[in-house]
Design an enzyme around this catalytic site. Structure first.
Site, mmCIF file in Angstrom:
data_model
loop_
_atom_site.group_PDB
_atom_site.id
_atom_site.type_symbol
_atom_site.label_atom_id
_atom_site.label_comp_id
_atom_site.label_asym_id
_atom_site.label_seq_id
_atom_site.Cartn_x
_atom_site.Cartn_y
_atom_site.Cartn_z
ATOM 1 N N ARG A 189 7.076 39.971 44.685
ATOM 2 C CA ARG A 189 8.352 40.280 45.330
ATOM 3 C C ARG A 189 8.551 41.787 45.230
ATOM 4 O O ARG A 189 8.164 42.411 44.226
ATOM 5 C CB ARG A 189 9.530 39.583 44.614
ATOM 6 C CG ARG A 189 9.587 38.073 44.823
ATOM 7 C CD ARG A 189 9.944 37.702 46.259
ATOM 8 N NE ARG A 189 10.079 36.277 46.463
ATOM 9 C CZ ARG A 189 9.095 35.457 46.834
ATOM 10 N NH1 ARG A 189 7.882 35.929 47.056
ATOM 11 N NH2 ARG A 189 9.329 34.177 47.026
ATOM 12 N N GLU B 165 13.802 43.347 52.824
ATOM 13 C CA GLU B 165 12.997 42.699 53.863
ATOM 14 C C GLU B 165 13.916 42.144 54.941
ATOM 15 O O GLU B 165 14.944 41.558 54.603
ATOM 16 C CB GLU B 165 12.142 41.581 53.250
ATOM 17 C CG GLU B 165 11.095 42.144 52.314
ATOM 18 C CD GLU B 165 10.189 41.086 51.678
ATOM 19 O OE1 GLU B 165 10.323 39.897 52.005
ATOM 20 O OE2 GLU B 165 9.360 41.468 50.841
ATOM 21 N N HIS C 173 5.379 40.226 54.580
ATOM 22 C CA HIS C 173 5.549 39.079 53.670
ATOM 23 C C HIS C 173 4.916 37.808 54.263
ATOM 24 O O HIS C 173 5.609 36.825 54.571
ATOM 25 C CB HIS C 173 7.040 38.846 53.352
ATOM 26 C CG HIS C 173 7.251 38.017 52.118
ATOM 27 N ND1 HIS C 173 8.333 38.137 51.286
ATOM 28 C CD2 HIS C 173 6.486 37.039 51.556
ATOM 29 C CE1 HIS C 173 8.240 37.277 50.288
ATOM 30 N NE2 HIS C 173 7.116 36.583 50.433
#
Ligand code: DGY
Length: 331
Positions: free
Chosen positions: A243, A272, A291
């Protein structure tokens, strides 16, 4: 099961037909059929009637829970669950489930693509070729040289299931030397892959490729900071597929800009989607991805199916992957 006794569940996005029909056998489903994900304001309005909720990456916090008097289970189609506000869920007795195992190899493959792309400059040189810059004698011979991956030292921080899948590829595929740091030692990884346990500092000092795989928890927020980048070799690459918040992003940007480390491969960011103004997007020594660690057709299907099974299992008192911190809520 009689229709009226089926629990009502809310699904925050379209899912493959087979998964919806499985859910319909056990639940009374409402599926968001708009574009993308059910927007938060609508979710907050609708949630009062539901016992189960299917999500990924939606903040499950007091704001939502206080509008959800009937809610018993939140099933996340992800292995990471940093979007579960554990204390709020505990206080309301709401169980949270996640999807371990089914994505391990897929994420490990992606980590290797980041290692190879950053060391061999794949994205950067792909752009050079496409821009017509591949011309005989136009540059110094070594201008496009990269770094070897095979026989280099890889340091894995967070030797969970995905860490072990990365270790397998590193040692069996690329003959790499492997050091790792984890909260507890992993005798099986040591036995199978010759993984050598080190302090965090020694992993950083010894590795050519530092791979961060630790889950995001209050303890691991900004786990890697300025002083850690300063311990790394100037030739080393930093790979993050956990993360974004596990790293002090500003410190990483500075380390990449001033040559403290050689490069980075990043699947995750502090914010994000990443802002177009983020300096990381301007650096040629950084490979960026949106991601997509688990994003293959098969794996995302398997995750969604497992999340559906978890939702049904947790609502009916059957098997479900309940997250560690909320297992005490399961009778
Ligand atoms: C996960 O499952 O946690 C992956 O990061 C995808 O969200």
């Amino acid at each position: 099961m009689d229709v009226s006794s089926k629990p009502k569940v809310l699904i925050n996005r379209k899912l493959p037909e087979a998964i919806i029909s499985y859910l319909n056998e056990h639940c009374e489903c409402t599926v968001w059929d708009g574009e993308g994900l059910l927007p938060r304001p609508q979710l907050l309005e609708m949630i009062k009637d539901y016992e189960g909720l299917f999500v990924n990456n939606e903040q499950i916090n007091a704001e939502l829970l206080e509008r959800a008097p009937k809610l018993r289970v939140v099933s996340s189609s992800s292995v990471g669950y940093n979007h579960f506000h554990i204390e709020d869920m505990k206080a309301r007795g709401v169980i949270g489930t996640h999807t371990p195992y089914v994505l391990d190899d897929t994420v490990a493959d992606l980590v290797f693509s980041l290692i190879l792309s950053s060391a061999r400059r794949v994205a950067e040189l792909d752009a050079q070729v496409k821009q017509g810059n591949w011309k005989r004698g136009a540059r110094k011979e070594d201008e496009w040289f990269g770094m070897d991956v095979h026989h280099a030292t890889i340091g894995i921080i967070g030797m969970g299931r995905i860490g072990e899948a990365i270790a397998k590829r590193a040692v069996h595929g690329f003959d790499m030397n492997l050091v790792y740091n984890n909260r507890s030692r992993k005798p099986e990884a040591e036995e199978r892959y010759g993984a050598q346990f080190r302090s965090l500092e020694d992993v950083l000092k010894e590795s050519d490729f530092v791979v961060l795989m630790t889950p995001l928890t209050p303890e691991t927020e900004h786990y890697i900071r300025k002083e850690h980048f300063e311990m790394m070799k100037p030739t080393a690459f930093f790979i993050n597929a956990s993360r974004g918040q596990t790293v002090d992003e500003q410190a990483m940007i500075e380390a990449l800009q001033n040559g403290t480390i050689r490069g980075a491969g990043l699947d995750v960011f502090d914010q994000e989607p990443v802002s177009p103004d983020n300096p990381l997007l301007k650096l040629s020594n950084v490979v960026t991805l949106p991601h997509i660690g688990s994003a293959t057709t098969k794996t995302r299907y398997d995750m969604a199916m497992l999340a559906a099974q978890n939702l049904v299992g947790a609502l009916t008192g059957d098997k479900a992957y309940v997250v560690q911190e909320l297992k005490e809520l399961v009778k």
